[in-house]
Design an enzyme around this catalytic site. Structure first.
Site, PDB file in Angstrom:
ATOM      1  N   ASP A 185      30.917  39.102  38.120  1.00 25.63           N
ATOM      2  CA  ASP A 185      32.281  38.807  37.704  1.00 25.63           C
ATOM      3  C   ASP A 185      32.210  37.916  36.470  1.00 25.63           C
ATOM      4  O   ASP A 185      31.629  36.830  36.512  1.00 25.63           O
ATOM      5  CB  ASP A 185      33.060  38.112  38.823  1.00 25.63           C
ATOM      6  CG  ASP A 185      34.483  37.773  38.407  1.00 25.63           C
ATOM      7  OD1 ASP A 185      35.249  38.702  38.108  1.00 25.63           O
ATOM      8  OD2 ASP A 185      34.825  36.565  38.369  1.00 25.63           O
ATOM      9  N   GLU A 268      32.641  45.030  35.927  1.00 20.40           N
ATOM     10  CA  GLU A 268      34.040  45.418  35.926  1.00 20.40           C
ATOM     11  C   GLU A 268      34.454  45.804  34.521  1.00 20.40           C
ATOM     12  O   GLU A 268      34.066  45.150  33.544  1.00 20.40           O
ATOM     13  CB  GLU A 268      34.901  44.269  36.442  1.00 20.40           C
ATOM     14  CG  GLU A 268      36.348  44.636  36.677  1.00 20.40           C
ATOM     15  CD  GLU A 268      37.144  43.485  37.255  1.00 20.40           C
ATOM     16  OE1 GLU A 268      38.289  43.700  37.678  1.00 20.40           O
ATOM     17  OE2 GLU A 268      36.619  42.355  37.276  1.00 20.40           O
ATOM     18  N   CYS A 321      39.636  40.091  50.692  1.00 15.96           N
ATOM     19  CA  CYS A 321      38.590  39.293  51.332  1.00 15.96           C
ATOM     20  C   CYS A 321      37.313  40.122  51.394  1.00 15.96           C
ATOM     21  O   CYS A 321      37.311  41.238  51.902  1.00 15.96           O
ATOM     22  CB  CYS A 321      39.031  38.859  52.728  1.00 15.96           C
ATOM     23  SG  CYS A 321      37.757  37.963  53.652  1.00 15.96           S
ATOM     24  N   CYS A 343      40.317  36.205  58.870  1.00 17.98           N
ATOM     25  CA  CYS A 343      39.033  35.764  59.419  1.00 17.98           C
ATOM     26  C   CYS A 343      38.794  34.268  59.242  1.00 17.98           C
ATOM     27  O   CYS A 343      37.833  33.727  59.802  1.00 17.98           O
ATOM     28  CB  CYS A 343      37.880  36.538  58.770  1.00 17.98           C
ATOM     29  SG  CYS A 343      37.712  36.280  56.993  1.00 17.98           S
ATOM     30  N   ASP A 350      35.711  33.443  42.272  1.00 13.54           N
ATOM     31  CA  ASP A 350      34.815  34.258  41.460  1.00 13.54           C
ATOM     32  C   ASP A 350      33.710  34.900  42.292  1.00 13.54           C
ATOM     33  O   ASP A 350      33.341  36.057  42.064  1.00 13.54           O
ATOM     34  CB  ASP A 350      34.208  33.409  40.343  1.00 13.54           C
ATOM     35  CG  ASP A 350      35.278  32.808  39.435  1.00 13.54           C
ATOM     36  OD1 ASP A 350      36.322  33.457  39.280  1.00 13.54           O
ATOM     37  OD2 ASP A 350      35.069  31.702  38.913  1.00 13.54           O
TER      38      ASP A 350
END
Length: 395
Positions: A185, A268, A321, A343, A350
């Site tokens: 990322d 990405e 998540c 959860c 990040d």
């Protein structure tokens, strides 16, 4: 596969004069050919342009000095113009991928200069390189060439530095990696956050930026065409080169480490051209070099036999998540950590996005371990919801 090897060299005073003459001839040939193309209803062929701006021009008094330099870089300049027009037409018709290519422009004396020599115009002489009608130049060999180069480009940048850029053939290096895959990322303050938890901080360019702003104010007050203004312009170019060299060194080292340690690299697809429209972040985003990092990772993945993947830019990597797949919706940029309502796991924004980027590649290939999610999308998180998000310092 082809690769470029770039080396710096320091020409003598006589060689600088010959190179300046060569760069001027290459620039004039390009500009004359482009002017003919603009006046013509139909673009002339490359052979016709070479005949008019080189062969016939040498017989005139105005362009007789074209005979004093090697003919190979002049022919290559016209060939490069023809390639520029082909890319422009292909871009207009939608046949070329990526951003649209603009119409070729005239070359200026103050910009970076270059001249390309093909086989026959250069040769390797021991530790030196012979250039036709220039002489033998001695580059600083930081590494050996893997094969005989097919061409060499002489470059002079805006800061008056000279380089030789060789095009050579290299063989892929197949080696085993210790990790199966990794998701990355990209950000601003933290350049890259990996799915394994490691981070890479961006270099600090603030010192050079302050010097650039100071010199640009000084440049605006000086008279155009003066020697002092030209000296200031070169000083600005040197500061820009230091930023570019620092960034390139950082990106090369990071990309080499990532590619050598991982079998599959997942990035990405960022809309950088759209992101720089934000006037508050445009300068910081432009300094990062995200596209250059992606290009380096892709090229080195091909060299080392790695798998390189780019996921869709619309993939909601920051809204899911990474543990249970619960979708919490969009988050503001100042939200740096999130606690999942399903959860209860608290994620760094990040790191969570990097894990989702890595898993997106598995979902695209159809080998994801997750089953279909049954949770519903919640509304956009707000800063006031302490139970869901934790606000930290801006990225």
């Amino acid at each position: 596969m082809k690769a470029r090897y770039k080396f710096r060299f320091y020409p003598t005073d006589q060689q600088q004069q010959r190179l300046a003459q060569l760069f001027g001839c290459v620039r004039v040939v390009w500009n004359d050919a482009l002017a003919i193309c603009k006046r013509s209803e139909k673009k002339p062929s490359s052979g016709d342009l070479q005949k008019r701006v080189i062969t016939q021009a040498k017989k005139t008094e105005e362009r007789a000095w074209l005979s004093e330099v090697s003919n190979i870089p002049l022919q290559q300049s016209v060939a490069d113009l023809d390639t520029a027009f082909k890319n422009f037409f292909a871009s207009c018709k939608g046949k070329r991928k990526g951003r649209k290519v603009g119409y070729p422009r005239f070359k200026k004396r103050t910009n970076s200069q270059s001249a390309r020599f093909r086989i026959g115009g250069f040769s390797l002489k021991g530790q030196g390189v012979y250039l036709a009608k220039i002489g033998i130049v001695n580059p600083i060999w930081s590494r050996e060439l893997p094969s005989v180069p097919s061409s060499v480009t002489v470059i002079k940048d805006c800061a008056n530095r000279y380089f030789l850029s060789f095009v050579v053939e290299i063989n892929p290096v197949i080696s085993e990696a210790k990790n199966q895959s990794i998701g990355i990322d990209l950000g601003i303050k933290t350049f890259a956050v990996m799915s394994n938890g490691s981070k890479a901080e961006s270099p600090n360019y603030s010192k050079h930026e302050r010097k650039i702003r100071k010199l640009q104010k000084k440049l605006a007050r000086q008279q155009k065409g003066s020697k002092r203004r030209n000296k200031t312009r070169i000083g600005i170019a040197k500061q820009h080169n230091r930023i570019a060299d620092t960034r390139k060194d950082f990106l090369h080292k990071l990309s080499t480490k990532i590619v050598s340690e991982n079998q599959a690299i997942v990035l990405e697809d960022l809309n950088v051209s759209g992101m720089v429209k934000n006037r508050r972040l445009a300068r910081s985003i432009s300094l990062q070099g995200w596209r250059e990092f992606r290009t380096l990772c892709e090229a080195k993945s091909e060299k080392f036999g790695r798998a390189f993947h780019v996921i869709n830019r619309w993939e909601p990597t920051s809204q899911i998540c990474s543990d249970c797949g619960f979708i919490w919706g969009k988050l503001e940029l100042k939200v740096r950590s999130v606690r999942c309502l399903k959860c209860g796991t608290e994620h760094d924004r990040d790191e969570n996005a990097a894990k989702n980027i890595e898993s997106s590649r598995h979902r695209a290939l159809g080998d994801s371990k997750r089953t279909q999610r049954q949770s519903k999308t919640t509304f956009v998180a707000s800063v006031s919801e302490v139970s869901r998000i934790t606000v930290a310092s801006a990225r």
